[in-house]
Design a protein around this motif. Structure first.
Motif, PDB file in Angstrom:
ATOM      1  N   GLU A  54     -54.573 -38.960  -7.896  1.00 27.82           N
ATOM      2  CA  GLU A  54     -55.013 -37.449  -7.235  1.00 27.82           C
ATOM      3  C   GLU A  54     -54.534 -36.589  -8.415  1.00 27.82           C
ATOM      4  O   GLU A  54     -54.512 -35.243  -8.082  1.00 27.82           O
ATOM      5  N   ASP A  55     -54.482 -37.081  -9.744  1.00 29.67           N
ATOM      6  CA  ASP A  55     -54.120 -35.933 -10.774  1.00 29.67           C
ATOM      7  C   ASP A  55     -55.380 -35.184 -10.948  1.00 29.67           C
ATOM      8  O   ASP A  55     -56.307 -35.168 -10.876  1.00 29.67           O
ATOM      9  N   ALA A  56     -54.813 -33.993 -11.210  1.00 29.41           N
ATOM     10  CA  ALA A  56     -55.517 -32.758 -11.310  1.00 29.41           C
ATOM     11  C   ALA A  56     -56.790 -32.955 -12.561  1.00 29.41           C
ATOM     12  O   ALA A  56     -57.726 -32.665 -12.501  1.00 29.41           O
ATOM     13  N   ASP A  57     -56.099 -33.525 -13.666  1.00 36.38           N
ATOM     14  CA  ASP A  57     -57.163 -33.858 -14.728  1.00 36.38           C
ATOM     15  C   ASP A  57     -58.690 -34.506 -14.251  1.00 36.38           C
ATOM     16  O   ASP A  57     -59.733 -34.505 -14.840  1.00 36.38           O
ATOM     17  N   ARG A  59     -59.766 -34.504 -11.416  1.00 34.28           N
ATOM     18  CA  ARG A  59     -60.707 -33.605 -10.472  1.00 34.28           C
ATOM     19  C   ARG A  59     -61.587 -32.805 -11.359  1.00 34.28           C
ATOM     20  O   ARG A  59     -62.700 -32.399 -11.300  1.00 34.28           O
ATOM     21  N   ALA A  60     -60.815 -32.369 -12.348  1.00 39.93           N
ATOM     22  CA  ALA A  60     -61.413 -31.506 -13.521  1.00 39.93           C
ATOM     23  C   ALA A  60     -62.684 -32.275 -14.073  1.00 39.93           C
ATOM     24  O   ALA A  60     -63.651 -31.421 -14.602  1.00 39.93           O
ATOM     25  N   CYS A  62     -64.898 -34.006 -12.661  1.00 42.30           N
ATOM     26  CA  CYS A  62     -66.258 -34.246 -11.742  1.00 42.30           C
ATOM     27  C   CYS A  62     -67.076 -33.198 -11.809  1.00 42.30           C
ATOM     28  O   CYS A  62     -67.029 -31.938 -12.141  1.00 42.30           O
ATOM     29  N   ASP A  67     -64.817 -30.938  -4.285  1.00 40.58           N
ATOM     30  CA  ASP A  67     -64.090 -30.968  -2.961  1.00 40.58           C
ATOM     31  C   ASP A  67     -64.967 -31.490  -1.538  1.00 40.58           C
ATOM     32  O   ASP A  67     -64.556 -31.671  -0.483  1.00 40.58           O
ATOM     33  N   ASP A  70     -63.463 -34.583  -0.140  1.00 41.45           N
ATOM     34  CA  ASP A  70     -62.404 -34.254   0.749  1.00 41.45           C
ATOM     35  C   ASP A  70     -62.883 -33.976   2.227  1.00 41.45           C
ATOM     36  O   ASP A  70     -62.274 -34.430   3.134  1.00 41.45           O
ATOM     37  N   ASN A  76     -56.717 -36.862   1.716  1.00 44.22           N
ATOM     38  CA  ASN A  76     -56.692 -37.635   0.151  1.00 44.22           C
ATOM     39  C   ASN A  76     -58.153 -38.111  -0.213  1.00 44.22           C
ATOM     40  O   ASN A  76     -58.251 -39.241  -1.027  1.00 44.22           O
TER      41      ASN A  76
END
Length: 231
Positions: A54-57, A59-60, A62, A67, A70, A76
């Motif tokens: 779930e590291d923010a990097d 998600r960035a 993608c 979202d 989710d 999760n």
């Protein structure tokens, strides 16, 4: 007094391709005989959720609306989709639902996979070095199975499907020991004969996939399917 077994979140991915002569094939990996859970069973690539998933990097990196996964999966959702992608790389050496934007040799890619499996590096670091971009729209979330009470390990597993990327899968000899691109009906028949071990969710998925003639048809159906949830 019986011990309460914690249910862990997990993810798995059914990778689909068209065989030269057999139509739809799905990737099955035989688990190592030393496993406490599912020893010698043929399974899809998958495993437990890691905190780094779930590291923010990640998600960035993608493409499109990260979202949305989710919404489809629930709690999760993004991390579980990332776990499925990571496990495909760890267990089969395949980069699923993503593309590398860095010049990484095959030898270096193998070294990164080995280091990841040995916990000598992190998925975030591997993603950064290969400069991966993720397309989560390429994943179909189609089932959620929870291991019943009793086994020494229990998992709440989300099942995804994706088109297999180019290249051959190869096991690492530690987690997995054999690769089979299996026509779904043949895998079910092999289980009926007692030739292979299949866990219930794997068999149920194979029985469902056996209805489809090719990978495109199967993936389109799973993209639009009502999610099967088995508590």
């Amino acid at each position: 007094m019986s011990q309460v077994v914690t249910v862990r979140d997990a993810a798995t991915a059914a990778l689909l391709r068209d065989g030269v002569a057999s139509g739809l094939e799905v990737l099955l990996l035989r688990r190592h005989a030393s496993h406490v859970f599912g020893a010698n069973a043929y399974v899809f690539p998958g495993g437990a959720l890691d905190a780094a998933d779930e590291d923010a990097d990640l998600r960035a990196r993608c493409v499109g609306d990260a979202d949305a996964i989710d919404e489809a999966v629930g709690d999760n959702g993004f991390a579980l989709a990332m776990a499925a992608i990571r496990e495909c790389f760890e267990e089969a050496g395949l980069l699923v639902a993503c593309a590398s934007h860095a010049q990484v040799t095959a030898d270096r890619r193998d070294a990164l996979r080995a280091a990841l499996n040995a916990q000598a590096t992190t998925w975030v670091d591997v993603v950064s070095e290969m400069d991966l971009r993720f397309d989560l729209d390429a994943l179909a979330f189609f089932a959620h199975w929870t291991t019943p009470a009793g086994p020494p390990k229990r998992y709440s597993t989300r099942f995804f499907a994706a088109a297999a990327p180019e290249g051959e899968a190869y096991c690492d000899g530690l987690e997995t020991t054999h690769v089979w691109w299996a026509p779904p009906a043949q895998a079910v028949a092999a289980h009926d004969r007692g030739d292979i071990e299949l866990m219930t969710p794997t068999r149920a998925t194979l029985e469902s996939l056996a209805r489809y003639p090719d990978a495109d048809t199967a993936l389109a159906a799973l993209m639009n399917a009502t999610t099967v949830r088995v508590p």
